[in-house]
Design a protein around this motif. Structure first.
Motif, PDB file in Angstrom:
ATOM      1  N   LEU A 121       0.844  -1.194   0.000  1.00 39.59           N
ATOM      2  CA  LEU A 121       0.000   0.000   0.000  1.00 39.59           C
ATOM      3  C   LEU A 121       0.880   1.245   0.000  1.00 39.59           C
ATOM      4  N   GLN A 122       0.429   2.272  -0.682  1.00 39.87           N
ATOM      5  CA  GLN A 122       1.142   3.544  -0.690  1.00 39.87           C
ATOM      6  C   GLN A 122       0.875   4.265   0.622  1.00 39.87           C
ATOM      7  N   LEU A 123       1.928   4.539   1.392  1.00 44.03           N
ATOM      8  CA  LEU A 123       1.767   5.197   2.689  1.00 44.03           C
ATOM      9  C   LEU A 123       2.115   6.677   2.582  1.00 44.03           C
ATOM     10  N   PHE A 124       1.430   7.496   3.384  1.00 38.94           N
ATOM     11  CA  PHE A 124       1.744   8.925   3.427  1.00 38.94           C
ATOM     12  C   PHE A 124       3.073   9.110   4.161  1.00 38.94           C
ATOM     13  N   ALA A 148      -8.724   5.945   6.381  1.00 38.13           N
ATOM     14  CA  ALA A 148      -7.460   5.407   5.863  1.00 38.13           C
ATOM     15  C   ALA A 148      -7.225   3.962   6.298  1.00 38.13           C
ATOM     16  N   ASN A 149      -6.335   3.290   5.578  1.00 33.95           N
ATOM     17  CA  ASN A 149      -5.733   2.054   6.061  1.00 33.95           C
ATOM     18  C   ASN A 149      -4.651   2.443   7.061  1.00 33.95           C
ATOM     19  N   ILE A 150      -4.677   1.864   8.249  1.00 37.50           N
ATOM     20  CA  ILE A 150      -3.769   2.288   9.314  1.00 37.50           C
ATOM     21  C   ILE A 150      -2.899   1.111   9.776  1.00 37.50           C
ATOM     22  N   PHE A 151      -1.596   1.391   9.900  1.00 32.23           N
ATOM     23  CA  PHE A 151      -0.676   0.449  10.539  1.00 32.23           C
ATOM     24  C   PHE A 151      -0.241   1.084  11.857  1.00 32.23           C
ATOM     25  N   HIS A 152      -0.611   0.439  12.952  1.00 33.39           N
ATOM     26  CA  HIS A 152      -0.444   1.009  14.291  1.00 33.39           C
ATOM     27  C   HIS A 152       0.647   0.211  15.016  1.00 33.39           C
ATOM     28  N   PHE A 153       1.796   0.863  15.250  1.00 36.50           N
ATOM     29  CA  PHE A 153       2.975   0.219  15.845  1.00 36.50           C
ATOM     30  C   PHE A 153       3.036   0.613  17.328  1.00 36.50           C
ATOM     31  N   LEU A 214      -0.611  -3.439  14.572  1.00 32.31           N
ATOM     32  CA  LEU A 214      -2.018  -3.734  14.312  1.00 32.31           C
ATOM     33  C   LEU A 214      -2.409  -3.088  12.987  1.00 32.31           C
ATOM     34  N   TYR A 215      -2.898  -3.898  12.043  1.00 30.84           N
ATOM     35  CA  TYR A 215      -3.476  -3.346  10.823  1.00 30.84           C
ATOM     36  C   TYR A 215      -4.954  -3.076  11.060  1.00 30.84           C
ATOM     37  N   ILE A 216      -5.362  -1.802  10.887  1.00 33.02           N
ATOM     38  CA  ILE A 216      -6.755  -1.386  11.032  1.00 33.02           C
ATOM     39  C   ILE A 216      -7.285  -1.071   9.638  1.00 33.02           C
ATOM     40  N   PRO A 217      -8.224  -1.882   9.125  1.00 33.17           N
ATOM     41  CA  PRO A 217      -8.715  -1.648   7.759  1.00 33.17           C
ATOM     42  C   PRO A 217      -9.483  -0.337   7.622  1.00 33.17           C
ATOM     43  N   GLU A 218      -9.824  -0.013   6.385  1.00 34.97           N
ATOM     44  CA  GLU A 218     -10.422   1.283   6.037  1.00 34.97           C
ATOM     45  C   GLU A 218     -11.699   1.561   6.829  1.00 34.97           C
ATOM     46  N   GLY A 219     -11.711   2.696   7.510  1.00 39.93           N
ATOM     47  CA  GLY A 219     -12.925   3.148   8.166  1.00 39.93           C
ATOM     48  C   GLY A 219     -13.324   2.388   9.414  1.00 39.93           C
ATOM     49  N   TYR A 220     -12.476   1.484   9.895  1.00 41.79           N
ATOM     50  CA  TYR A 220     -12.834   0.722  11.093  1.00 41.79           C
ATOM     51  C   TYR A 220     -12.913   1.637  12.312  1.00 41.79           C
ATOM     52  N   TRP A 221     -13.961   1.454  13.102  1.00 47.79           N
ATOM     53  CA  TRP A 221     -14.037   2.089  14.415  1.00 47.79           C
ATOM     54  C   TRP A 221     -12.933   1.534  15.303  1.00 47.79           C
ATOM     55  N   SER A 232       2.409   4.821  20.736  1.00 54.95           N
ATOM     56  CA  SER A 232       2.284   4.111  19.468  1.00 54.95           C
ATOM     57  C   SER A 232       2.544   5.078  18.318  1.00 54.95           C
ATOM     58  N   MET A 233       2.867   4.516  17.176  1.00 53.34           N
ATOM     59  CA  MET A 233       3.023   5.302  15.951  1.00 53.34           C
ATOM     60  C   MET A 233       2.077   4.752  14.897  1.00 53.34           C
ATOM     61  N   SER A 234       1.380   5.631  14.194  1.00 52.51           N
ATOM     62  CA  SER A 234       0.510   5.218  13.098  1.00 52.51           C
ATOM     63  C   SER A 234       1.070   5.695  11.762  1.00 52.51           C
ATOM     64  N   LEU A 235       1.106   4.777  10.810  1.00 51.96           N
ATOM     65  CA  LEU A 235       1.367   5.102   9.414  1.00 51.96           C
ATOM     66  C   LEU A 235       0.096   4.791   8.646  1.00 51.96           C
ATOM     67  N   ARG A 236      -0.229   5.615   7.657  1.00 50.72           N
ATOM     68  CA  ARG A 236      -1.521   5.460   7.011  1.00 50.72           C
ATOM     69  C   ARG A 236      -1.402   5.517   5.503  1.00 50.72           C
ATOM     70  N   GLY A 237      -2.343   4.821   4.866  1.00 48.34           N
ATOM     71  CA  GLY A 237      -2.444   4.839   3.412  1.00 48.34           C
ATOM     72  C   GLY A 237      -3.862   5.202   3.005  1.00 48.34           C
ATOM     73  N   ILE A 238      -4.007   5.856   1.892  1.00 45.58           N
ATOM     74  CA  ILE A 238      -5.294   6.353   1.440  1.00 45.58           C
ATOM     75  C   ILE A 238      -6.295   5.212   1.242  1.00 45.58           C
TER      76      ILE A 238
END
Length: 282
Positions: A121-124, A148-153, A214-221, A232-238
């Motif tokens: 995935l393309q990350l910001f 966004a698609n979120i990768f939460h470290f 933790l991978y959090i899919p698009e729009g997940y609560w 934690s650190m979050s990286l996100r993709g559109i």
């Protein structure tokens, strides 16, 4: 009776191909346990290190007070030197959290401690954000404005994460013209007599440990509760799904402006109406 939650699946590590096939395409969350052990951050990143490299920075703090019409969007409740905040975290439980703290802007040297992972995935690249919290501090159940698609470290200690997908909206007492559920719902220990429709919501749960993603899919609560002090650190993709992408555009350019305008015009009456509407809708 508790929430209907299943454990988020866990893998030791994962290839780009397996991630796309098994988690991104079906939009399912996953915890990846050992992916970042070659990062300098894996060994270096703890509260003492953050205090060392960013102790003189003044940071915005947020707590769990209900939203008030006088507050601007994401307006901080307090400010503190990072060194004093770390000392507070280590000394005693506190409701104060840091969120959306841009480490590239605030402490550029931290960029040397991690890499942008290739999960397909393309990350910001300009939006790596840090989040801090003390023991038992938590975020309200919410989803991100850009879906966004979120990768939460996660680093240091342990935090609990509860997730729901957008299909569960009708059960969650979602507040209209916002990204949150009713703020008086305690998702850690919900009163299902007061909020009976939560019984029908199907979600996911995990406890994140140091170095896990933790991978959090698009729009997940997501609801995050710090079981110990940590960050934690979050990286996100559109968002890739056209429906989610159009919803993100609506949230950013229409919904947020409607809400801000009505807060200005109606004040607390607007907030109260939204909270009542959340119950009627659900």
């Amino acid at each position: 009776m508790k929430l209907n939650l299943q454990d988020i699946p866990r893998v030791k590590t994962i290839t780009k191909e397996d991630f796309i096939k098994n988690y991104f395409k079906p939009q399912k969350p996953v915890v990846i346990e050992h992916y970042i052990e070659d990062w300098p951050a894996y060994k270096k990143w703890n509260l003492d290190y953050i205090k060392e490299v960013a102790g003189n920075k003044t940071v915005p703090l947020y707590d769990d007070r209900p939203i008030n019409h006088k507050n601007k969007f994401n307006e901080a409740h307090a400010k503190m030197k990072m060194s004093d905040y770390v000392d507070l975290l280590k000394r005693e439980p506190t409701k104060y959290r840091i969120f959306l703290w841009n480490i590239l802007k605030e402490v550029p040297q931290l960029q040397k401690d991690f890499k942008f992972p290739d999960f397909g995935l393309q990350l910001f690249k300009k939006l790596p954000m840090l989040f801090f919290g003390g023991r038992d501090s938590y975020t309200f159940m919410h989803y991100d404005i850009d879906l966004a698609n979120i990768f939460h470290f996660h680093f240091e200690g342990k935090k609990q994460c509860i997730l729901f997908d957008q299909k569960q909206n009708k059960y969650l007492y979602k507040v209209p013209y916002s990204l949150i559920t009713r703020e008086d719902i305690d998702f850690h220990n919900p009163d299902l007599e007061k909020w009976p429709n939560l019984k029908h919501a199907k979600g996911w749960v995990c406890n994140l440990n140091h170095g896990e993603i933790l991978y959090i899919p698009e729009g997940y609560w997501h609801y995050m509760r710090y079981l110990t002090p940590g960050f934690s650190m979050s990286l996100r993709g559109i968002a890739q799904n056209p429906k989610n992408l159009s919803k993100a555009i609506y949230n950013l350019f229409i919904m947020r402006n409607i809400d801000n305008t009505m807060r200005y015009l109606k004040g607390q009456k607007w907030i109260d109406w939204k909270n009542k509407k959340a119950i009627r809708n659900t």
